[in-house]
Design a protein around this motif. Structure first.
Motif, PDB file in Angstrom:
ATOM      1  N   TYR A   1    -106.792  56.859  -4.759  1.00 16.16           N
ATOM      2  CA  TYR A   1    -105.561  57.072  -3.997  1.00 16.16           C
ATOM      3  C   TYR A   1    -104.857  58.340  -4.474  1.00 16.16           C
ATOM      4  O   TYR A   1    -104.367  59.144  -3.677  1.00 16.16           O
ATOM      5  N   GLU A   2    -104.812  58.527  -5.772  1.00 18.71           N
ATOM      6  CA  GLU A   2    -104.110  59.682  -6.330  1.00 18.71           C
ATOM      7  C   GLU A   2    -104.717  60.997  -5.848  1.00 18.71           C
ATOM      8  O   GLU A   2    -104.021  62.009  -5.737  1.00 18.71           O
ATOM      9  N   HIS A   3    -106.005  60.990  -5.541  1.00 19.75           N
ATOM     10  CA  HIS A   3    -106.685  62.215  -5.140  1.00 19.75           C
ATOM     11  C   HIS A   3    -106.406  62.613  -3.698  1.00 19.75           C
ATOM     12  O   HIS A   3    -106.716  63.746  -3.303  1.00 19.75           O
ATOM     13  N   VAL A   4    -105.866  61.685  -2.883  1.00 18.13           N
ATOM     14  CA  VAL A   4    -105.746  61.986  -1.452  1.00 18.13           C
ATOM     15  C   VAL A   4    -104.355  61.768  -0.862  1.00 18.13           C
ATOM     16  O   VAL A   4    -104.085  62.245   0.243  1.00 18.13           O
ATOM     17  N   PHE A   5    -103.463  61.069  -1.545  1.00 21.92           N
ATOM     18  CA  PHE A   5    -102.199  60.728  -0.879  1.00 21.92           C
ATOM     19  C   PHE A   5    -101.339  61.959  -0.583  1.00 21.92           C
ATOM     20  O   PHE A   5    -100.424  61.901   0.235  1.00 21.92           O
TER      21      PHE A   5
ATOM     22  N   THR B   1    -112.563  49.193 -12.495  1.00 25.96           N
ATOM     23  CA  THR B   1    -113.599  49.845 -11.693  1.00 25.96           C
ATOM     24  C   THR B   1    -113.527  49.453 -10.230  1.00 25.96           C
ATOM     25  O   THR B   1    -113.647  50.298  -9.336  1.00 25.96           O
ATOM     26  N   SER B   2    -113.327  48.177  -9.952  1.00 25.98           N
ATOM     27  CA  SER B   2    -113.290  47.722  -8.560  1.00 25.98           C
ATOM     28  C   SER B   2    -112.011  48.146  -7.854  1.00 25.98           C
ATOM     29  O   SER B   2    -111.966  48.192  -6.620  1.00 25.98           O
ATOM     30  N   GLN B   3    -110.954  48.465  -8.620  1.00 18.38           N
ATOM     31  CA  GLN B   3    -109.688  48.902  -8.020  1.00 18.38           C
ATOM     32  C   GLN B   3    -109.713  50.386  -7.657  1.00 18.38           C
ATOM     33  O   GLN B   3    -109.035  50.807  -6.725  1.00 18.38           O
ATOM     34  N   ASN B   4    -110.481  51.157  -8.408  1.00 21.62           N
ATOM     35  CA  ASN B   4    -110.627  52.586  -8.114  1.00 21.62           C
ATOM     36  C   ASN B   4    -111.715  52.728  -7.054  1.00 21.62           C
ATOM     37  O   ASN B   4    -112.873  53.008  -7.351  1.00 21.62           O
ATOM     38  N   LYS B   5    -111.329  52.536  -5.822  1.00 15.72           N
ATOM     39  CA  LYS B   5    -112.331  52.358  -4.762  1.00 15.72           C
ATOM     40  C   LYS B   5    -112.057  53.270  -3.572  1.00 15.72           C
ATOM     41  O   LYS B   5    -110.911  53.462  -3.169  1.00 15.72           O
ATOM     42  N   ARG B   6    -113.139  53.804  -3.040  1.00 14.69           N
ATOM     43  CA  ARG B   6    -113.067  54.520  -1.767  1.00 14.69           C
ATOM     44  C   ARG B   6    -114.101  53.918  -0.817  1.00 14.69           C
ATOM     45  O   ARG B   6    -115.286  53.864  -1.139  1.00 14.69           O
ATOM     46  N   LYS B   7    -113.606  53.442   0.317  1.00 13.60           N
ATOM     47  CA  LYS B   7    -114.487  52.831   1.303  1.00 13.60           C
ATOM     48  C   LYS B   7    -114.464  53.654   2.581  1.00 13.60           C
ATOM     49  O   LYS B   7    -113.404  53.921   3.144  1.00 13.60           O
ATOM     50  N   THR B   8    -115.654  54.049   3.024  1.00 11.32           N
ATOM     51  CA  THR B   8    -115.802  54.856   4.232  1.00 11.32           C
ATOM     52  C   THR B   8    -116.547  54.048   5.275  1.00 11.32           C
ATOM     53  O   THR B   8    -117.667  53.581   5.025  1.00 11.32           O
ATOM     54  N   THR B   9    -115.944  53.860   6.429  1.00 10.29           N
ATOM     55  CA  THR B   9    -116.593  53.161   7.541  1.00 10.29           C
ATOM     56  C   THR B   9    -116.503  54.042   8.779  1.00 10.29           C
ATOM     57  O   THR B   9    -115.578  54.850   8.933  1.00 10.29           O
ATOM     58  N   GLY B  10    -117.471  53.869   9.662  1.00  4.48           N
ATOM     59  CA  GLY B  10    -117.418  54.676  10.879  1.00  4.48           C
ATOM     60  C   GLY B  10    -118.724  54.668  11.632  1.00  4.48           C
ATOM     61  O   GLY B  10    -119.641  53.863  11.362  1.00  4.48           O
ATOM     62  N   ARG B  11    -118.796  55.601  12.565  1.00  6.69           N
ATOM     63  CA  ARG B  11    -119.975  55.681  13.426  1.00  6.69           C
ATOM     64  C   ARG B  11    -120.134  57.135  13.858  1.00  6.69           C
ATOM     65  O   ARG B  11    -119.153  57.826  14.126  1.00  6.69           O
ATOM     66  N   TYR B  12    -121.380  57.584  13.880  1.00  6.62           N
ATOM     67  CA  TYR B  12    -121.597  58.919  14.410  1.00  6.62           C
ATOM     68  C   TYR B  12    -122.874  58.949  15.244  1.00  6.62           C
ATOM     69  O   TYR B  12    -123.777  58.117  15.090  1.00  6.62           O
ATOM     70  N   GLN B  13    -122.897  59.929  16.136  1.00  8.50           N
ATOM     71  CA  GLN B  13    -124.037  60.133  17.014  1.00  8.50           C
ATOM     72  C   GLN B  13    -124.678  61.471  16.663  1.00  8.50           C
ATOM     73  O   GLN B  13    -123.983  62.456  16.416  1.00  8.50           O
ATOM     74  N   ILE B  14    -125.996  61.500  16.679  1.00 13.08           N
ATOM     75  CA  ILE B  14    -126.709  62.749  16.457  1.00 13.08           C
ATOM     76  C   ILE B  14    -127.465  63.111  17.730  1.00 13.08           C
ATOM     77  O   ILE B  14    -128.071  62.248  18.380  1.00 13.08           O
ATOM     78  N   THR B  15    -127.373  64.358  18.127  1.00 20.03           N
ATOM     79  CA  THR B  15    -128.022  64.811  19.357  1.00 20.03           C
ATOM     80  C   THR B  15    -129.423  65.321  19.060  1.00 20.03           C
ATOM     81  O   THR B  15    -129.818  65.498  17.894  1.00 20.03           O
ATOM     82  N   SER B  16    -130.168  65.578  20.113  1.00 17.76           N
ATOM     83  CA  SER B  16    -131.525  66.101  19.948  1.00 17.76           C
ATOM     84  C   SER B  16    -131.518  67.515  19.373  1.00 17.76           C
ATOM     85  O   SER B  16    -132.544  68.001  18.898  1.00 17.76           O
ATOM     86  N   GLU B  17    -130.324  68.187  19.409  1.00 20.96           N
ATOM     87  CA  GLU B  17    -130.205  69.515  18.787  1.00 20.96           C
ATOM     88  C   GLU B  17    -129.791  69.427  17.323  1.00 20.96           C
ATOM     89  O   GLU B  17    -129.669  70.456  16.641  1.00 20.96           O
ATOM     90  N   GLY B  18    -129.503  68.217  16.838  1.00 17.94           N
ATOM     91  CA  GLY B  18    -129.136  68.039  15.447  1.00 17.94           C
ATOM     92  C   GLY B  18    -127.648  68.069  15.180  1.00 17.94           C
ATOM     93  O   GLY B  18    -127.214  67.957  14.021  1.00 17.94           O
ATOM     94  N   ASP B  19    -126.831  68.202  16.232  1.00 17.57           N
ATOM     95  CA  ASP B  19    -125.380  68.153  16.060  1.00 17.57           C
ATOM     96  C   ASP B  19    -124.920  66.705  15.952  1.00 17.57           C
ATOM     97  O   ASP B  19    -125.566  65.792  16.493  1.00 17.57           O
ATOM     98  N   ILE B  20    -123.795  66.492  15.274  1.00 18.94           N
ATOM     99  CA  ILE B  20    -123.275  65.137  15.135  1.00 18.94           C
ATOM    100  C   ILE B  20    -121.801  65.104  15.526  1.00 18.94           C
ATOM    101  O   ILE B  20    -121.081  66.096  15.428  1.00 18.94           O
ATOM    102  N   SER B  21    -121.361  63.932  15.937  1.00 21.41           N
ATOM    103  CA  SER B  21    -119.950  63.690  16.234  1.00 21.41           C
ATOM    104  C   SER B  21    -119.686  62.212  16.040  1.00 21.41           C
ATOM    105  O   SER B  21    -120.601  61.374  16.142  1.00 21.41           O
ATOM    106  N   GLY B  22    -118.417  61.886  15.749  1.00 19.76           N
ATOM    107  CA  GLY B  22    -118.103  60.486  15.544  1.00 19.76           C
ATOM    108  C   GLY B  22    -116.689  60.289  15.066  1.00 19.76           C
ATOM    109  O   GLY B  22    -115.829  61.157  15.215  1.00 19.76           O
ATOM    110  N   GLU B  23    -116.464  59.124  14.470  1.00 20.73           N
ATOM    111  CA  GLU B  23    -115.139  58.766  13.992  1.00 20.73           C
ATOM    112  C   GLU B  23    -115.271  58.067  12.648  1.00 20.73           C
ATOM    113  O   GLU B  23    -116.182  57.251  12.431  1.00 20.73           O
TER     114      GLU B  23
END
Length: 639
Positions: A459-463, A427-449
């Motif tokens: 891994y098999e699902h994305v390589f 279970t711990s080996q089948n892992k997906r970790k997402t890290t990042g940062r995003y900004q939301i504007t007063s209009e509700g749009d978002i952007s980030g990395e």
């Protein structure tokens, strides 16, 4: 008690039942209860198996199926394979409309007679009769009877009461008989009070009969169909396969016979191939690195032909022939890879497996018979087993996810064949970790990395993204992040660690209208990237257990910046739930006046859960889904 007409049925099979006037194939005669949840209805299906001796077997079938709609068309079963060891002695039938009126007669000339794979001459001796029928309208009925004579008594086909989901049965029967001196055995599996199957023992045959069997719906994460419906499995101690006779009372003896009859001597290589391999591994010291180079060599210089085990025979092509023509089916590529590894003194072993991503199916100890629908290669190095998928030209060395991991397989070794269990990621080996940062504007749009690291089965699902163009990657991301409107992605990079089975994606993104504005306040979901879609519906009539083959772990660590002049409304709430099915935890914290952090960990355990637990299992996942879309509200600060 079985009705007498079924006992004498097979005496009449070859009297061309299709022309009889007293058989009613009108759709309107089907009982209403058999139409429920059904895309097709078996009006009658009768199978007679006669094993006359070690090298002689006859299988006769009558199958009449009404296809109710387009979804049921795949249940026609109008393709029949043959070769010099299994010949089609007769085949005929008819097609009827919804009212039971005969539209056309089917003869052998109605079938397209061709090679099982026209593109590859190596399979020219494997024939296929194929009936192509394009219905003018639904429903319609096809009735077929055919007889096969075969010497392949080592692989008597199983009998399943139900072969397809959403297919009901008016009546079905099985009759089998056998010579007394070949050690004929049969095994009843999954028989229960749920299905009424009548059985009659006669002096020279056994008869099974069932009628009015309702269609069953597919259920998400149910066990493999062959593990839940009644079936009968056959074996014989004295058998024949593709001209090779044998005797086995246990799986070791069976493996010894298979090796001697089908593998021994098939490993010869040309001088040219040997020279290429010696040059390839000349500077490599460790067995593992040598094995990886050999595997990559096979991937680069061959291609796999899709030919199911059994249909394409059980004997792999000779290694030197695969090297010459540059292709083969799975068993032949395994044999070729094995020959190359043996040449550089790395032992490896031909392995039979039931490969299926729809559910786990094991090779069984109690059936002393050839089992499996695919072949993989076991490579033991320094106490660790590596399992190679030789039919893939892209899989990293030793990657084994979904269709052949964590199940019993049959490893064929000289004098040491055995059933063993393949490894599986935890279970711990089948892992997906997402890290990042995003900004939301007063209009509700978002952007980030974002940075996404996928390991194990994730891994098999994305390589595959490594080989995709940027436009195709964008298409993929729009599907993966379907909750983001007008998504654009740029600065995409990927890194593929084929040794650790770790795939890393980094990219910048923008999306429109992620947040909703009401009275100048801004509402949005903190979890923008890993929202769990609840796939398990409420079902008080769930029929089968839930089987989670692989446990998984999902981790998110995201920083969220919001516009100046806004503040979080109310208290930031965390969530934590711990069950036998998995765990789920979120933490939200203030980092600064304009930034908050969101952390999430979702763990789904592997296991099989009884029907009585289904609602508790589903409710756990519903909690995950609801919390994943829970929203935070930003309000304008008052001066």
């Amino acid at each position: 008690m079985i009705h007498p007409k079924y006992i004498v049925l097979f005496m009449l099979m070859h009297l061309s039942f299709i022309g009889a006037q007293d058989i009613e194939y009108s759709v309107f005669s089907i009982p209403e209860e058999l139409k429920q949840n059904a895309n097709s209805v078996i009006r009658e299906a009768h199978t007679e198996i006669t094993v006359l001796g070690q090298q002689k077997m006859t299988i006769s079938t009558v199958r009449v199926v009404t296809i109710l709609n387009e979804s049921g068309y795949k249940n026609l079963q109008t393709t029949f394979y043959y070769n010099k060891y299994a010949t089609i002695k007769s085949i005929s039938g008819a097609i009827y409309n919804a009212y039971g009126t005969k539209l056309s007669r089917i003869t052998k000339a109605s079938f397209r007679d061709k090679s099982a794979n026209d593109k590859y001459p190596v399979f020219k001796n494997i024939g296929m009769l194929e009936l192509k029928y394009t219905p003018v309208e639904y429903p319609f009925t096809i009735a077929l009877e055919h007889t096969v004579e075969s010497s392949n008594t080592a692989v008597i086909p199983d009998w399943l009461l139900i072969e397809h989901y959403n297919e009901s049965i008016e009546e079905t029967s099985l009759v089998f008989r056998s010579a007394s001196d070949i050690g004929f055995k049969w095994f009843e599996e999954n028989f229960s009070q749920k299905y009424t199957i009548e059985k009659k023992n006669e002096a020279d045959k056994i008869i099974y009969f069932a009628s009015k069997v309702a269609a069953i719906n597919p259920e998400l994460s149910a066990p493999h169909l062959s593990n839940i419906v009644p079936k009968i499995v056959f074996s014989v101690e004295h058998f024949s396969l593709e001209g090779e006779v044998g005797t086995a009372t246990n799986m070791k003896e069976l493996g010894d016979w298979y090796f001697t009859s089908f593998l021994d001597g098939n490993d010869k290589l040309s001088k040219e191939t040997k020279a290429k391999i010696l040059t390839l591994v000349d500077t490599v010291k460790t067995p593992l690195e040598k094995a990886k180079l050999v595997y990559q060599f096979v991937q680069k210089h061959t291609r796999c032909v899709d030919m199911p085990l059994g249909v394409g025979g059980w004997r792999p092509a000779e290694a030197k022939d695969v090297a010459k023509i540059g292709y083969g089916d799975a068993k032949s590529l395994v044999n070729y890879t094995k020959a190359l590894l043996d040449f550089v003194e790395i032992p490896s072993y031909y392995t039979l497996v039931y490969a299926d991503e729809q559910g786990k199916r094991d090779i069984e100890h109690k059936y002393v018979r050839l089992q499996g629908n695919h072949v993989i290669l076991q490579v033991p190095i320094k106490g660790k087993d590596y399992w190679l998928e030789c039919s893939s030209f892209v899989s990293p060395f030793g990657l084994q996810c979904g269709h052949s991991d964590g199940r019993n397989v049959f490893v064929i070794k000289p004098e040491a064949s055995a059933i063993v269990t393949t490894g599986a990621f935890g279970t711990s080996q089948n892992k997906r970790k997402t890290t990042g940062r995003y900004q939301i504007t007063s209009e509700g749009d978002i952007s980030g990395e974002l940075k996404v690291v996928s390991c194990g089965s994730e891994y098999e699902h994305v390589f595959f993204l490594e080989r995709r163009s940027e436009p195709k990657r964008l298409t993929y991301y729009k599907t993966r992040y379907a909750n983001l409107n007008d998504l654009t992605v740029d600065s995409m990079t990927v890194a593929n660690n084929r040794d650790l089975f770790e795939f890393t994606e980094t990219f910048k993104f923008k999306a429109k209208r992620f947040g909703k504005i009401v009275n100048n306040d801004l509402t949005f979901s903190l979890n923008a990237f890993s929202q769990y879609p609840l796939m398990y519906e409420k079902n008080k009539n769930r029929a089968y257990p839930v089987e989670i083959l692989l446990g998984r772990t999902y981790v998110d660590e995201i920083l969220i910046d919001f516009p100046e002049g806004y503040a979080v409304q109310g208290e930031l709430l965390n969530f934590d739930v711990d069950t036998k099915y998995g765990t789920y935890k979120t933490e939200v914290a203030t980092v600064s006046d304009q930034t908050i952090s969101y952390k999430r960990e979702f763990v789904l355990h592997s296991g099989q859960y009884d029907v009585a637990e289904y609602e508790d299992f589903r409710l756990f996942l519903e909690q995950v889904m609801r919390n994943d879309v829970s929203k935070i509200e930003l309000v304008e600060r008052k001066e």
